[in-house]
Write a protein that holds these residues in place. Structure first.
Motif, mmCIF file in Angstrom:
data_model
loop_
_atom_site.group_PDB
_atom_site.id
_atom_site.type_symbol
_atom_site.label_atom_id
_atom_site.label_comp_id
_atom_site.label_asym_id
_atom_site.label_seq_id
_atom_site.Cartn_x
_atom_site.Cartn_y
_atom_site.Cartn_z
ATOM 1 N N VAL A 184 41.150 44.374 31.801
ATOM 2 C CA VAL A 184 42.530 44.152 31.362
ATOM 3 C C VAL A 184 43.292 43.365 32.426
ATOM 4 O O VAL A 184 44.013 42.408 32.116
ATOM 5 C CB VAL A 184 43.231 45.499 31.056
ATOM 6 N N VAL A 185 43.129 43.755 33.685
ATOM 7 C CA VAL A 185 43.818 43.063 34.772
ATOM 8 C C VAL A 185 43.350 41.611 34.845
ATOM 9 O O VAL A 185 44.163 40.697 35.003
ATOM 10 C CB VAL A 185 43.588 43.792 36.117
ATOM 11 N N VAL A 186 42.054 41.377 34.705
ATOM 12 C CA VAL A 186 41.535 40.010 34.731
ATOM 13 C C VAL A 186 42.086 39.213 33.552
ATOM 14 O O VAL A 186 42.446 38.040 33.695
ATOM 15 C CB VAL A 186 39.984 40.009 34.738
ATOM 16 N N SER A 187 42.207 39.844 32.393
ATOM 17 C CA SER A 187 42.778 39.161 31.223
ATOM 18 C C SER A 187 44.226 38.781 31.479
ATOM 19 O O SER A 187 44.661 37.679 31.137
ATOM 20 C CB SER A 187 42.689 40.054 29.983
ATOM 21 N N LYS A 216 45.961 34.994 31.840
ATOM 22 C CA LYS A 216 47.125 34.543 31.077
ATOM 23 C C LYS A 216 48.198 33.965 31.992
ATOM 24 O O LYS A 216 49.274 33.609 31.546
ATOM 25 C CB LYS A 216 47.711 35.706 30.277
ATOM 26 N N GLY A 217 47.907 33.920 33.308
ATOM 27 C CA GLY A 217 48.819 33.306 34.244
ATOM 28 C C GLY A 217 49.750 34.267 34.947
ATOM 29 O O GLY A 217 50.661 33.844 35.642
ATOM 30 N N GLU A 218 49.542 35.531 34.793
ATOM 31 C CA GLU A 218 50.410 36.527 35.429
ATOM 32 C C GLU A 218 49.934 36.781 36.855
ATOM 33 O O GLU A 218 48.741 36.883 37.103
ATOM 34 C CB GLU A 218 50.367 37.822 34.613
ATOM 35 N N GLY A 219 50.839 36.867 37.794
ATOM 36 C CA GLY A 219 50.514 37.110 39.192
ATOM 37 C C GLY A 219 50.255 38.581 39.455
ATOM 38 O O GLY A 219 50.643 39.452 38.670
ATOM 39 N N ALA A 220 49.613 38.865 40.581
ATOM 40 C CA ALA A 220 49.257 40.242 40.924
ATOM 41 C C ALA A 220 50.487 41.122 41.058
ATOM 42 O O ALA A 220 50.484 42.276 40.626
ATOM 43 C CB ALA A 220 48.449 40.271 42.221
ATOM 44 N N GLY A 221 51.549 40.594 41.637
ATOM 45 C CA GLY A 221 52.770 41.381 41.803
ATOM 46 C C GLY A 221 53.388 41.776 40.480
ATOM 47 O O GLY A 221 53.813 42.918 40.288
ATOM 48 N N ARG A 222 53.435 40.838 39.559
ATOM 49 C CA ARG A 222 54.035 41.135 38.253
ATOM 50 C C ARG A 222 53.135 42.051 37.437
ATOM 51 O O ARG A 222 53.620 42.907 36.706
ATOM 52 C CB ARG A 222 54.324 39.836 37.534
ATOM 53 N N GLU A 265 45.916 47.534 44.451
ATOM 54 C CA GLU A 265 45.033 48.060 43.404
ATOM 55 C C GLU A 265 44.759 46.998 42.344
ATOM 56 O O GLU A 265 43.636 46.872 41.852
ATOM 57 C CB GLU A 265 45.654 49.304 42.758
ATOM 58 N N VAL A 266 45.783 46.223 41.992
ATOM 59 C CA VAL A 266 45.594 45.144 41.020
ATOM 60 C C VAL A 266 44.567 44.150 41.546
ATOM 61 O O VAL A 266 43.646 43.759 40.832
ATOM 62 C CB VAL A 266 46.933 44.437 40.709
ATOM 63 N N ARG A 267 44.712 43.775 42.818
ATOM 64 C CA ARG A 267 43.761 42.814 43.398
ATOM 65 C C ARG A 267 42.361 43.403 43.478
ATOM 66 O O ARG A 267 41.372 42.709 43.227
ATOM 67 C CB ARG A 267 44.249 42.372 44.764
ATOM 68 N N GLN A 268 42.289 44.680 43.804
ATOM 69 C CA GLN A 268 40.976 45.331 43.876
ATOM 70 C C GLN A 268 40.325 45.359 42.496
ATOM 71 O O GLN A 268 39.139 45.067 42.355
ATOM 72 C CB GLN A 268 41.140 46.754 44.412
ATOM 73 N N LEU A 269 41.101 45.701 41.475
ATOM 74 C CA LEU A 269 40.569 45.714 40.111
ATOM 75 C C LEU A 269 40.149 44.309 39.696
ATOM 76 O O LEU A 269 39.076 44.118 39.120
ATOM 77 C CB LEU A 269 41.613 46.267 39.139
ATOM 78 N N ARG A 270 41.001 43.340 39.972
ATOM 79 C CA ARG A 270 40.709 41.958 39.601
ATOM 80 C C ARG A 270 39.427 41.490 40.272
ATOM 81 O O ARG A 270 38.584 40.858 39.646
ATOM 82 C CB ARG A 270 41.884 41.073 40.016
ATOM 83 N N ASP A 271 39.279 41.809 41.552
ATOM 84 C CA ASP A 271 38.112 41.349 42.291
ATOM 85 C C ASP A 271 36.836 42.110 41.946
ATOM 86 O O ASP A 271 35.739 41.647 42.235
ATOM 87 C CB ASP A 271 38.366 41.451 43.799
ATOM 88 N N SER A 272 36.978 43.276 41.321
ATOM 89 C CA SER A 272 35.787 44.068 40.995
ATOM 90 C C SER A 272 35.058 43.541 39.770
ATOM 91 O O SER A 272 33.913 43.889 39.537
ATOM 92 C CB SER A 272 36.153 45.537 40.784
ATOM 93 N N VAL A 273 35.715 42.682 38.990
ATOM 94 C CA VAL A 273 35.095 42.121 37.787
ATOM 95 C C VAL A 273 35.005 40.617 37.961
ATOM 96 O O VAL A 273 36.012 39.928 37.981
ATOM 97 C CB VAL A 273 35.925 42.449 36.519
ATOM 98 N N ALA A 311 36.557 36.334 40.872
ATOM 99 C CA ALA A 311 37.539 36.424 39.791
ATOM 100 C C ALA A 311 38.941 36.163 40.309
ATOM 101 O O ALA A 311 39.875 36.049 39.539
ATOM 102 C CB ALA A 311 37.480 37.808 39.146
ATOM 103 N N ARG A 312 39.096 36.058 41.603
ATOM 104 C CA ARG A 312 40.414 35.867 42.226
ATOM 105 C C ARG A 312 41.016 34.544 41.752
ATOM 106 O O ARG A 312 40.393 33.524 41.751
ATOM 107 C CB ARG A 312 40.245 35.872 43.736
ATOM 108 N N ARG A 313 42.236 34.599 41.350
ATOM 109 C CA ARG A 313 42.965 33.379 41.063
ATOM 110 C C ARG A 313 43.986 33.214 42.157
ATOM 111 O O ARG A 313 44.203 34.106 42.950
ATOM 112 C CB ARG A 313 43.562 33.410 39.678
ATOM 113 N N MET A 314 44.624 32.119 42.202
ATOM 114 C CA MET A 314 45.541 31.851 43.298
ATOM 115 C C MET A 314 46.852 32.560 43.032
ATOM 116 O O MET A 314 47.711 32.046 42.322
ATOM 117 C CB MET A 314 45.714 30.354 43.452
ATOM 118 N N ASP A 315 46.993 33.767 43.597
ATOM 119 C CA ASP A 315 48.199 34.564 43.399
ATOM 120 C C ASP A 315 49.260 34.260 44.439
ATOM 121 O O ASP A 315 50.331 34.835 44.386
ATOM 122 C CB ASP A 315 47.869 36.060 43.509
#
Length: 181
Positions: free
Chosen positions: A82-85, A89-95, A106-114, A125-129
């Motif tokens: 869900v976090v990666v999705s 969609k262009g949403e930053g980690a903070g938002r 936690e958002v970054r950890q979740l994002r990076d885990s997938v 999976a990291r995007r430029m946040d």
């Protein structure tokens, strides 16, 4: 030699009663011993059954823990997806963190885990946040580099150029520093 006195009927009867009483006590004591032995055997049997029940319980607990761990891992992967999705969609980690009520870490950890298909290594999976939504496009239009940081020598706001650097407001670069258009 001393002469043995003759026993009287009364003495004989008393001795007979004493022997019967002793035999009765012995029989009662034997019955009591048998009952106590049976009770001890029952106790030992219950202890053995108790051990068997506890062993089965421990096996069940281990199996349930493994199932719960597997379910938790699946739910964690689902949350990470869900976090990666949302990131896609262009949403930053903070938002995303604000929307989900969790920390940015936690958002970054979740994002990076997938890692998406075709990605390599952890964190693929990291995007430029570093820059908020739309900041890249505005920065490119204003001649700035990645994340809204001005590039080039002597650009207003560039380090060492005497400027204040980029100013951020709400979701993008508002002004690139003093003298920016």
């Amino acid at each position: 030699m001393a002469i043995k006195p003759k026993r009287t009927a009364r003495e004989i009867a008393a001795r007979k009663r004493a022997m019967e009483r002793a035999l009765g006590f012995n029989a009662a004591r034997l019955r009591r011993e048998k009952e106590l032995t049976d009770l001890a055997a029952d106790f030992l049997q219950t202890r053995e059954l108790e051990g068997d029940v506890l062993a089965v319980l421990e096996e069940d607990i281990a199996r349930l823990r493994a199932e719960a761990q597997s379910r938790c891992e699946a739910l964690h992967r689902q949350g990470a997806t869900v976090v990666v999705s949302m990131t896609g969609k262009g949403e930053g980690a903070g938002r995303i963190a604000q929307r989900l009520g969790v920390g940015v870490g936690e958002v970054r950890q979740l994002r990076d885990s997938v890692a998406p298909a075709g990605a390599e290594g952890p964190g693929a999976a990291r995007r430029m946040d570093a820059a908020p939504v739309g900041a890249r496009e505005r920065a490119a239009a204003q001649g700035q580099g990645q994340g809204g940081i001005q590039t080039g020598t002597g650009a207003p706001g560039a380090p060492g150029a005497g400027g204040t650097g980029p100013r951020w407001a709400g979701g993008g670069v508002v002004e690139a520093g003093p003298g920016a258009g």
